[in-house]
Design a protein around this motif. Structure first.
Motif, PDB file in Angstrom:
ATOM      1  N   LEU A  75      -8.666  -1.836  -6.919  1.00 57.12           N
ATOM      2  CA  LEU A  75      -8.108  -0.572  -7.372  1.00 57.12           C
ATOM      3  C   LEU A  75      -7.293   0.033  -6.241  1.00 57.12           C
ATOM      4  O   LEU A  75      -7.666  -0.093  -5.073  1.00 57.12           O
ATOM      5  CB  LEU A  75      -9.235   0.378  -7.759  1.00 57.12           C
ATOM      6  CG  LEU A  75      -8.851   1.767  -8.241  1.00 57.12           C
ATOM      7  CD1 LEU A  75      -8.218   1.691  -9.617  1.00 57.12           C
ATOM      8  CD2 LEU A  75     -10.078   2.676  -8.257  1.00 57.12           C
ATOM      9  N   PHE A  76      -6.175   0.686  -6.610  1.00 57.90           N
ATOM     10  CA  PHE A  76      -5.313   1.294  -5.613  1.00 57.90           C
ATOM     11  C   PHE A  76      -5.030   2.752  -5.974  1.00 57.90           C
ATOM     12  O   PHE A  76      -5.076   3.137  -7.130  1.00 57.90           O
ATOM     13  CB  PHE A  76      -3.978   0.549  -5.515  1.00 57.90           C
ATOM     14  CG  PHE A  76      -4.117  -0.910  -5.214  1.00 57.90           C
ATOM     15  CD1 PHE A  76      -4.062  -1.855  -6.226  1.00 57.90           C
ATOM     16  CD2 PHE A  76      -4.324  -1.344  -3.910  1.00 57.90           C
ATOM     17  CE1 PHE A  76      -4.191  -3.204  -5.957  1.00 57.90           C
ATOM     18  CE2 PHE A  76      -4.462  -2.690  -3.627  1.00 57.90           C
ATOM     19  CZ  PHE A  76      -4.397  -3.621  -4.648  1.00 57.90           C
ATOM     20  N   LEU A  77      -4.714   3.526  -4.940  1.00 57.13           N
ATOM     21  CA  LEU A  77      -4.224   4.882  -5.158  1.00 57.13           C
ATOM     22  C   LEU A  77      -3.099   5.119  -4.162  1.00 57.13           C
ATOM     23  O   LEU A  77      -3.339   5.216  -2.957  1.00 57.13           O
ATOM     24  CB  LEU A  77      -5.322   5.926  -4.966  1.00 57.13           C
ATOM     25  CG  LEU A  77      -4.893   7.360  -5.282  1.00 57.13           C
ATOM     26  CD1 LEU A  77      -4.641   7.524  -6.790  1.00 57.13           C
ATOM     27  CD2 LEU A  77      -5.961   8.365  -4.829  1.00 57.13           C
ATOM     28  N   GLN A  78      -1.879   5.174  -4.664  1.00 58.05           N
ATOM     29  CA  GLN A  78      -0.727   5.495  -3.835  1.00 58.05           C
ATOM     30  C   GLN A  78      -0.562   7.007  -3.824  1.00 58.05           C
ATOM     31  O   GLN A  78      -0.393   7.614  -4.878  1.00 58.05           O
ATOM     32  CB  GLN A  78       0.535   4.833  -4.380  1.00 58.05           C
ATOM     33  CG  GLN A  78       1.794   5.163  -3.608  1.00 58.05           C
ATOM     34  CD  GLN A  78       1.769   4.618  -2.193  1.00 58.05           C
ATOM     35  OE1 GLN A  78       1.353   3.485  -1.965  1.00 58.05           O
ATOM     36  NE2 GLN A  78       2.197   5.430  -1.231  1.00 58.05           N
ATOM     37  N   MET A  79      -0.640   7.588  -2.636  1.00 56.29           N
ATOM     38  CA  MET A  79      -0.579   9.039  -2.508  1.00 56.29           C
ATOM     39  C   MET A  79       0.690   9.411  -1.744  1.00 56.29           C
ATOM     40  O   MET A  79       0.833   9.043  -0.568  1.00 56.29           O
ATOM     41  CB  MET A  79      -1.812   9.560  -1.772  1.00 56.29           C
ATOM     42  CG  MET A  79      -3.120   9.137  -2.426  1.00 56.29           C
ATOM     43  SD  MET A  79      -4.561   9.902  -1.658  1.00 56.29           S
ATOM     44  CE  MET A  79      -4.519   9.135  -0.047  1.00 56.29           C
TER      45      MET A  79
END
Length: 119
Positions: A75-79
């Motif tokens: 899982l990824f979260l680009q912030m």
């Protein structure tokens, strides 16, 4: 039992970007990111189900992007455009069954990764 491990946290100036990752050990229907700032309750940030349907909190919509690699169970979260109020410990969570909403209960949690946004 599914184990989750976050990585990618750090310190960044306002307006900067970070990318969080969460490595899972098994498949789950729903995965998401939650965060908790000191003295505040944990809040949901973004969710994604096995079909790629996403849900975002209003405070991050347009700035954060959640994605997942189902084959690699990651899982990824680009912030992007980070703000000081994004400072928190970010947790990866997973739910085995369908029902991918902010109010659902989540079966598995990571230990968290710290994100600090400051000048």
């Amino acid at each position: 039992q599914v184990q989750l491990m976050e990585s990618g946290g750090g310190s960044v100036q306002p307006g900067g970007s970070l990318r969080l990752s969460c490595q899972g050990s098994g498949w789950t229907w729903c995965m998401g990111w939650f965060r908790q700032a000191p003295g505040k309750e944990r809040e949901a940030v973004a969710l994604i189900d096995t079909w790629g349907l996403t849900t975002y909190a209003g405070s991050v919509k347009g700035r954060f992007t959640i994605s997942r690699d189902r084959t690699k169970k990651t899982l990824f979260l680009q912030m992007n455009s980070l703000k000081t109020e994004d400072t928190a410990t970010y947790f990866c969570a997973a739910r085995q069954l369908s029902g991918c909403t902010f109010s659902s209960s989540y079966d598995y949690w990571g230990l968290g990764t710290q994100v600090t946004v400051a000048s």
